[in-house]
Design an enzyme around this catalytic site. Structure first.
Site, PDB file in Angstrom:
ATOM      1  N   ASN A  15      42.137   2.321  36.824  1.00 16.32           N
ATOM      2  CA  ASN A  15      42.692   3.127  37.838  1.00 16.32           C
ATOM      3  C   ASN A  15      42.877   4.601  36.937  1.00 16.32           C
ATOM      4  OD1 ASN A  15      44.306   4.670  39.586  1.00 16.32           O
ATOM      5  ND2 ASN A  15      46.142   3.342  39.375  1.00 16.32           N
ATOM      6  N   LYS A  17      43.792   7.375  38.265  1.00 19.68           N
ATOM      7  CA  LYS A  17      44.843   8.130  38.875  1.00 19.68           C
ATOM      8  C   LYS A  17      44.188   9.606  39.148  1.00 19.68           C
ATOM      9  CE  LYS A  17      48.272   5.103  37.043  1.00 19.68           C
ATOM     10  NZ  LYS A  17      49.504   4.758  36.613  1.00 19.68           N
ATOM     11  N   HIS A 107      49.464   1.193  45.940  1.00 24.08           N
ATOM     12  CA  HIS A 107      49.886   1.628  44.460  1.00 24.08           C
ATOM     13  C   HIS A 107      51.292   2.025  44.702  1.00 24.08           C
ATOM     14  CE1 HIS A 107      50.328   3.056  40.552  1.00 24.08           C
ATOM     15  NE2 HIS A 107      49.322   2.420  40.287  1.00 24.08           N
ATOM     16  N   GLU A 109      52.729   4.334  43.276  1.00 25.97           N
ATOM     17  CA  GLU A 109      52.849   5.787  43.089  1.00 25.97           C
ATOM     18  C   GLU A 109      52.604   6.363  44.410  1.00 25.97           C
ATOM     19  OE1 GLU A 109      50.182   6.456  40.131  1.00 25.97           O
ATOM     20  OE2 GLU A 109      51.660   5.479  38.569  1.00 25.97           O
ATOM     21  N   GLU A 177      52.147  -5.337  39.853  1.00 27.54           N
ATOM     22  CA  GLU A 177      52.522  -4.300  39.075  1.00 27.54           C
ATOM     23  C   GLU A 177      53.891  -4.066  38.999  1.00 27.54           C
ATOM     24  OE1 GLU A 177      48.683  -1.686  38.165  1.00 27.54           O
ATOM     25  OE2 GLU A 177      49.711  -0.927  39.904  1.00 27.54           O
ATOM     26  N   GLY A 183      52.976   2.874  32.986  1.00 29.22           N
ATOM     27  CA  GLY A 183      53.114   4.019  32.364  1.00 29.22           C
ATOM     28  C   GLY A 183      54.139   4.008  31.375  1.00 29.22           C
ATOM     29  N   SER A 223      51.197  -1.085  31.730  1.00 33.08           N
ATOM     30  CA  SER A 223      51.053  -0.796  30.180  1.00 33.08           C
ATOM     31  C   SER A 223      50.112  -2.035  29.584  1.00 33.08           C
ATOM     32  CB  SER A 223      52.781  -0.783  29.771  1.00 33.08           C
ATOM     33  OG  SER A 223      53.306   0.305  30.034  1.00 33.08           O
TER      34      SER A 223
HETATM   35  P1  PGA Z   1      49.523   1.835  33.114  1.00 32.61           P
HETATM   36  O1  PGA Z   1      49.062   2.047  34.957  1.00 32.61           O
HETATM   37  O2  PGA Z   1      48.406   1.100  32.666  1.00 32.61           O
HETATM   38  O3  PGA Z   1      49.160   3.483  32.731  1.00 32.61           O
HETATM   39  O4  PGA Z   1      50.823   1.401  32.919  1.00 32.61           O
HETATM   40  C1  PGA Z   1      48.872   0.853  35.631  1.00 32.61           C
HETATM   41  C2  PGA Z   1      48.763   1.354  36.938  1.00 32.61           C
HETATM   42  O5  PGA Z   1      49.413   2.257  37.514  1.00 32.61           O
HETATM   43  O6  PGA Z   1      47.715   0.753  37.802  1.00 32.61           O
END
Ligand code: PGA
Length: 265
Positions: A15, A17, A107, A109, A177, A183, A223
């Site tokens: 992903n 983003k 997601h 976010e 997640e 992140g 992560s």
């Molecule tokens: P990350 O993000 O691997 O940077 O923690 C995962 C995601 O948001 O799908």
């Protein structure tokens, strides 16, 4: 309990983003494909997919089809509407025309930034299915939820509400997640990912069927990097990963996709 893993091909999904314009996307996909090719990656045994921003999709489609790369790709979001007066939206049919195999929905976010409820996420997943696209349904608890309700209660409830909007059949992928792990550099433990993945699979068995539960891929995200992927993939109910930050580095993302070669580490 439904944990029969053999029918499920692992999926490593990147992903991106809000990163990479279409020119950067071409370079990144090329580098990823070549790195996997050099390593003789067997795409039939581990599927690799990238999720660039909407504006990159046409370039990524053209490149992958011209070069006959085995990579798959999808969108980071999709409209719940099929067409009409919905300024700024992109429909599932438009994504299907671009050969998108997947669309990420829900997601955390988007749930946070755009106040997307489980019902909206469910309708987006339904829209994807109507166009022949497999939705990757994201669920996960916040740090507060974790403290109050434990790890699996909130993701299970989210999944139930999303599934309520969907027809009984049609391929879905679920991504667990934990919001606190995204992140942050602080991934969940493999045991926790397994515990929640198992609860999510059980939910699919209850709402859909045992067969659907056994066939549905459940990913862990938050992560993930090449140094911790093997631990997650050893768990019977974890069928892959949704990778954010580490998917922007072709060598690192390829190393994640090649987890079988360092599964003992
Ligand atoms: P990350 O993000 O691997 O940077 O923690 C995962 C995601 O948001 O799908």
């Amino acid at each position: 309990m439904v944990t029969e893993t053999s029918r499920r091909t692992p999926l490593i999904a990147g992903n991106w983003k809000l990163q990479q314009d279409h020119l950067q996307a071409i370079a990144l996909v090329q580098k990823l494909a070549w790195t996997l090719q050099d390593a003789k990656h067997d795409h039939a045994s581990v599927e690799v997919a990238v999720f660039p921003p909407f504006t990159d999709l046409r370039s990524v489609q053209t490149l992958i089809s011209a070069e006959k790369f085995d990579l798959r790709f999808g969108a980071q979001d999709v409209s719940e509407h099929d067409s009409g007066a919905h300024t700024g939206e992109v429909s599932a049919a438009m994504l299907a025309k671009l050969d998108c195999a997947y669309a990420i929905v829900g997601h955390s976010e988007r749930r946070q930034d755009h106040h997307e409820s489980d019902a909206i996420v469910g309708r987006k997943a339904a829209a994807a299915l109507r166009a022949g696209i497999t939705p990757i349904i994201c669920v996960g608890e916040t740090a507060e939820d974790l403290e109050q309700h434990g790890a699996s209660a909130v993701p299970v409830q989210q999944l139930r509400e999303v599934l309520a909007e969907l027809p009984a059949t049609g391929e879905i992928v679920v991504a667990y997640e934990p919001v606190w792990a995204i992140g942050s550099g602080q991934a969940a433990t493999a045991e926790q990912a397994q515990q929640v993945a198992q609860a999510l699979r059980q939910t699919i068995a209850e709402v859909r069927s045992d067969e659907a539960a056994a066939a549905t891929r459940i990913l862990y995200g938050g992560s993930v990097k090449s140094g911790n992927i093997a631990g997650f993939m050893r768990e019977p109910d974890v069928d892959g990963a949704l990778v954010g930050g580490a998917s922007l580095d072709a060598a690192e993302f390829a190393a994640i996709a090649r987890f079988k070669h360092h599964v003992g580490t």
